[in-house]
Design a protein around this motif. Structure first.
Motif, mmCIF file in Angstrom:
data_model
loop_
_atom_site.group_PDB
_atom_site.id
_atom_site.type_symbol
_atom_site.label_atom_id
_atom_site.label_comp_id
_atom_site.label_asym_id
_atom_site.label_seq_id
_atom_site.Cartn_x
_atom_site.Cartn_y
_atom_site.Cartn_z
ATOM 1 N N LEU A 1 -39.047 45.184 32.700
ATOM 2 C CA LEU A 1 -40.234 46.015 32.886
ATOM 3 C C LEU A 1 -41.499 45.183 32.963
ATOM 4 N N GLU A 2 -41.638 44.235 32.039
ATOM 5 C CA GLU A 2 -42.808 43.361 32.067
ATOM 6 C C GLU A 2 -42.472 42.029 31.419
ATOM 7 N N GLY A 3 -43.194 41.010 31.872
ATOM 8 C CA GLY A 3 -43.017 39.684 31.317
ATOM 9 C C GLY A 3 -42.175 38.801 32.212
ATOM 10 N N ARG A 4 -41.942 37.592 31.708
ATOM 11 C CA ARG A 4 -41.125 36.623 32.438
ATOM 12 C C ARG A 4 -40.365 35.786 31.420
ATOM 13 N N GLN A 24 -16.555 28.687 27.519
ATOM 14 C CA GLN A 24 -16.487 27.549 28.423
ATOM 15 C C GLN A 24 -17.599 26.564 28.061
ATOM 16 N N GLU A 25 -17.490 25.343 28.530
ATOM 17 C CA GLU A 25 -18.468 24.304 28.201
ATOM 18 C C GLU A 25 -19.852 24.597 28.808
ATOM 19 N N GLU A 26 -19.864 25.038 30.069
ATOM 20 C CA GLU A 26 -21.126 25.177 30.807
ATOM 21 C C GLU A 26 -21.946 26.369 30.316
ATOM 22 N N VAL A 27 -23.246 26.121 30.096
ATOM 23 C CA VAL A 27 -24.209 27.176 29.794
ATOM 24 C C VAL A 27 -25.151 27.260 30.989
ATOM 25 N N LYS A 28 -25.252 28.455 31.586
ATOM 26 C CA LYS A 28 -26.051 28.626 32.798
ATOM 27 C C LYS A 28 -27.389 29.282 32.453
ATOM 28 N N ARG A 29 -28.439 28.846 33.142
ATOM 29 C CA ARG A 29 -29.784 29.386 32.922
ATOM 30 C C ARG A 29 -30.197 30.203 34.140
ATOM 31 N N PHE A 30 -30.735 31.406 33.879
ATOM 32 C CA PHE A 30 -31.189 32.298 34.944
ATOM 33 C C PHE A 30 -32.621 32.731 34.663
ATOM 34 N N GLU A 31 -33.537 32.395 35.564
ATOM 35 C CA GLU A 31 -34.954 32.763 35.434
ATOM 36 C C GLU A 31 -35.145 34.210 35.910
ATOM 37 N N GLY A 58 -39.668 43.281 37.306
ATOM 38 C CA GLY A 58 -39.105 43.838 38.531
ATOM 39 C C GLY A 58 -37.690 43.385 38.816
ATOM 40 N N ASP A 59 -37.243 42.331 38.132
ATOM 41 C CA ASP A 59 -35.893 41.825 38.350
ATOM 42 C C ASP A 59 -34.869 42.617 37.530
ATOM 43 N N VAL A 60 -33.613 42.546 37.962
ATOM 44 C CA VAL A 60 -32.494 43.078 37.194
ATOM 45 C C VAL A 60 -31.619 41.902 36.784
ATOM 46 N N ILE A 61 -31.274 41.861 35.505
ATOM 47 C CA ILE A 61 -30.400 40.821 34.963
ATOM 48 C C ILE A 61 -29.008 41.420 34.822
ATOM 49 N N TYR A 62 -28.014 40.751 35.385
ATOM 50 C CA TYR A 62 -26.632 41.197 35.241
ATOM 51 C C TYR A 62 -25.918 40.281 34.259
ATOM 52 N N VAL A 63 -25.281 40.892 33.270
ATOM 53 C CA VAL A 63 -24.489 40.146 32.294
ATOM 54 C C VAL A 63 -23.019 40.516 32.520
ATOM 55 N N PRO A 64 -22.202 39.566 32.990
ATOM 56 C CA PRO A 64 -20.788 39.866 33.228
ATOM 57 C C PRO A 64 -20.032 40.169 31.936
ATOM 58 N N PRO A 65 -18.867 40.787 32.055
ATOM 59 C CA PRO A 65 -18.064 41.066 30.861
ATOM 60 C C PRO A 65 -17.761 39.790 30.073
ATOM 61 N N ASN A 66 -17.799 39.927 28.756
ATOM 62 C CA ASN A 66 -17.366 38.876 27.834
ATOM 63 C C ASN A 66 -18.160 37.575 27.992
ATOM 64 N N THR A 67 -19.459 37.697 28.296
ATOM 65 C CA THR A 67 -20.328 36.533 28.463
ATOM 66 C C THR A 67 -21.261 36.427 27.263
ATOM 67 N N ILE A 68 -21.288 35.264 26.633
ATOM 68 C CA ILE A 68 -22.266 35.019 25.574
ATOM 69 C C ILE A 68 -23.626 34.923 26.250
ATOM 70 N N PHE A 99 -34.786 34.950 26.652
ATOM 71 C CA PHE A 99 -35.913 34.155 26.153
ATOM 72 C C PHE A 99 -37.204 34.585 26.849
ATOM 73 N N ASN A 100 -38.254 34.819 26.071
ATOM 74 C CA ASN A 100 -39.574 35.096 26.619
ATOM 75 C C ASN A 100 -40.260 33.759 26.867
ATOM 76 N N ALA A 101 -40.542 33.441 28.133
ATOM 77 C CA ALA A 101 -41.135 32.155 28.491
ATOM 78 C C ALA A 101 -42.656 32.171 28.427
ATOM 79 N N ASP A 102 -43.257 33.320 28.160
ATOM 80 C CA ASP A 102 -44.714 33.423 28.123
ATOM 81 C C ASP A 102 -45.192 33.296 26.674
ATOM 82 N N PRO A 103 -46.031 32.325 26.375
ATOM 83 C CA PRO A 103 -46.495 32.155 24.994
ATOM 84 C C PRO A 103 -47.540 33.177 24.569
#
Length: 199
Positions: A97-100, A121-128, A132-142, A146-150
């Motif tokens: 809704l708001e923020g980044r 799994q070993e790899e940790v992926k970062r998604f900015e 207005g964006d939609v974040i998709y979290v797949p099944p069984n994903t840790i 994070f709020n990047a705005d101070p």
């Protein structure tokens, strides 16, 4: 009797109106649903100081709404802060809704036999992401948000399918608590405004 297994299957004297109960429940559903809410006002939506963070529940099976399959909440992440870190079997989508900020996702290998086992799994992926964006979290994903705005808060709307829980697959595990988590805190509008002004 003609069937050789009849000595086994005719055993038992218990009777139960299980099908009749199912039929009765279906017959009564329209009347029951007529009394369930289709509109919730902000005052009907409870706050929760949760291990995942500051939540305002929009839809939940405990809120007596017509919604049968989806739970949704609004999450507030104060400036420069983060959500808790958790994992669940159900997939999830979040609308910003708001923020980044950004998400960290860690996929898990899953094995389901007579027991349920998962291994990160070993790899940790970062998604900015940003408003207005939609974040998709797949099944069984840790995952963790994070709020990047101070200086400004983030608001997310989370929606998750309740059907997993109803099928006995409520595999929710909290791995890290949100920094704001304090079970003694009672949230209301004034307290939320304090969190929004913090920093």
């Amino acid at each position: 009797m003609a069937w050789s297994e009849s000595k086994a299957w005719v055993a038992g004297a218990d009777n139960a109106p299980l099908y009749a109960n199912l039929l009765q429940e279906a017959t009564e559903a329209p009347e029951r649903n007529a009394g369930r809410r289709k509109v919730l006002k902000p005052t009907d939506m409870p706050w929760e100081m949760s291990r995942q963070g500051l939540l305002k529940h929009l839809l939940n099976e405990d809120l007596d709404t017509r919604m049968e399959t989806v739970d949704a909440y609004m999450q507030i992440i104060p400036a420069g802060s983060r959500s808790g870190k958790h994992r669940h079997l159900a997939e999830e989508c979040l609308y910003v809704l708001e923020g980044r900020g950004y998400d960290l996702h860690q996929d898990c290998d899953v094995e389901i036999t007579d027991t349920y086992f998962w291994k990160p799994q070993e790899e940790v992926k970062r998604f900015e992401w940003e408003a207005g964006d939609v974040i998709y979290v797949p099944p069984n994903t840790i995952h963790q948000h994070f709020n990047a705005d101070p200086d400004r808060p983030v608001r997310l709307i989370s929606a998750i399918n309740r059907i997993y829980k109803q099928c006995g697959l409520n595999d929710l595990e909290q791995l890290e608590d949100a920094p704001e988590y304090d079970p003694s805190v009672v949230l209301d509008g004034d307290r939320i405004r304090e969190y929004l002004r913090a920093r």
